[in-house]
Design an enzyme around this catalytic site. Sequence first.
Site, PDB file in Angstrom:
ATOM      1  N   HIS A  17       0.918  -1.240  -0.082  1.00 45.58           N
ATOM      2  CA  HIS A  17      -0.048  -0.047   0.188  1.00 45.58           C
ATOM      3  C   HIS A  17       1.004   1.423   0.026  1.00 45.58           C
ATOM      4  O   HIS A  17       0.607   2.184  -0.678  1.00 45.58           O
ATOM      5  CB  HIS A  17      -0.803   0.101   1.314  1.00 45.58           C
ATOM      6  CG  HIS A  17      -2.022  -0.899   1.277  1.00 45.58           C
ATOM      7  ND1 HIS A  17      -2.052  -1.699   2.532  1.00 45.58           N
ATOM      8  CD2 HIS A  17      -2.671  -1.407   0.398  1.00 45.58           C
ATOM      9  CE1 HIS A  17      -3.098  -2.529   2.359  1.00 45.58           C
ATOM     10  NE2 HIS A  17      -3.514  -2.278   1.115  1.00 45.58           N
ATOM     11  N   LYS A  41     -18.108  -6.334   6.564  1.00 44.64           N
ATOM     12  CA  LYS A  41     -16.940  -7.047   6.568  1.00 44.64           C
ATOM     13  C   LYS A  41     -16.486  -6.940   8.117  1.00 44.64           C
ATOM     14  O   LYS A  41     -16.761  -6.108   8.869  1.00 44.64           O
ATOM     15  CB  LYS A  41     -15.878  -6.244   5.682  1.00 44.64           C
ATOM     16  CG  LYS A  41     -14.553  -6.998   5.477  1.00 44.64           C
ATOM     17  CD  LYS A  41     -14.012  -6.376   4.224  1.00 44.64           C
ATOM     18  CE  LYS A  41     -12.469  -6.912   4.118  1.00 44.64           C
ATOM     19  NZ  LYS A  41     -11.753  -6.037   3.303  1.00 44.64           N
ATOM     20  N   ARG A  90      -1.886  -6.680  -8.117  1.00 46.41           N
ATOM     21  CA  ARG A  90      -0.732  -7.570  -7.618  1.00 46.41           C
ATOM     22  C   ARG A  90      -0.810  -8.652  -8.679  1.00 46.41           C
ATOM     23  O   ARG A  90       0.252  -9.392  -8.688  1.00 46.41           O
ATOM     24  CB  ARG A  90      -1.290  -8.256  -6.285  1.00 46.41           C
ATOM     25  CG  ARG A  90      -0.783  -7.294  -5.021  1.00 46.41           C
ATOM     26  CD  ARG A  90      -1.214  -8.059  -3.741  1.00 46.41           C
ATOM     27  NE  ARG A  90      -2.456  -8.833  -3.975  1.00 46.41           N
ATOM     28  CZ  ARG A  90      -3.688  -8.501  -3.176  1.00 46.41           C
ATOM     29  NH1 ARG A  90      -3.530  -7.581  -2.093  1.00 46.41           N
ATOM     30  NH2 ARG A  90      -4.810  -9.074  -3.337  1.00 46.41           N
ATOM     31  N   SER A 128      -3.230  -8.183   2.999  1.00 45.38           N
ATOM     32  CA  SER A 128      -3.521  -7.743   4.147  1.00 45.38           C
ATOM     33  C   SER A 128      -4.262  -9.178   4.971  1.00 45.38           C
ATOM     34  O   SER A 128      -3.591  -9.464   6.355  1.00 45.38           O
ATOM     35  CB  SER A 128      -4.497  -6.897   4.508  1.00 45.38           C
ATOM     36  OG  SER A 128      -4.217  -5.578   3.947  1.00 45.38           O
TER      37      SER A 128
END
Length: 164
Positions: A17, A41, A90, A128
């Site tokens: 990040h 979430k 990614r 993460s």
Amino acid sequence: MIKAVFAGSFDPPTNGHLDIIQRTSKLFDEIDVLISVNPEKKYMFSEEERLALLTELVKDYKNVQVHIWKGLIVNYAKDNGANVLIRGIRSTNDFAYEFDLAHMNQNLNPGIETLFVPTKEKYAIVKSSSIKELAMFGGDISRMVPKIVETALKKKLKENKKAK
């Protein structure tokens, strides 16, 4: 003046990040790093904890601000004069998901553009959720997150263990 938004859950913030923030801070006049809050979430860190971590991590970037947002990112962009969404990529899997999302965002706000920023190779596996799992089992996360995040994550895991 071009203002961009880099949104994510940042639970926790990673070196990947920070790399995206550092690289794009050279491209835009202003960047709002947006901590997105999804009520569906479950997060390890509260939105206030993520805000504090990210604010500390970006304090040396004069054109970067950190905010919390509980709605659609395109609405934040429109309300705050941003016309670019920054999305870190990614892998090709990320790209497929983000590509569809970019089209949806463009339909919601035709004035918004999405910039895909590929991660540096050394951050391609930094995710993460994987970092939290690795830390939970005592793995070394020191190359994946800044020191303050590593410390906060270890503290949070200890607190959660004591609470059980």
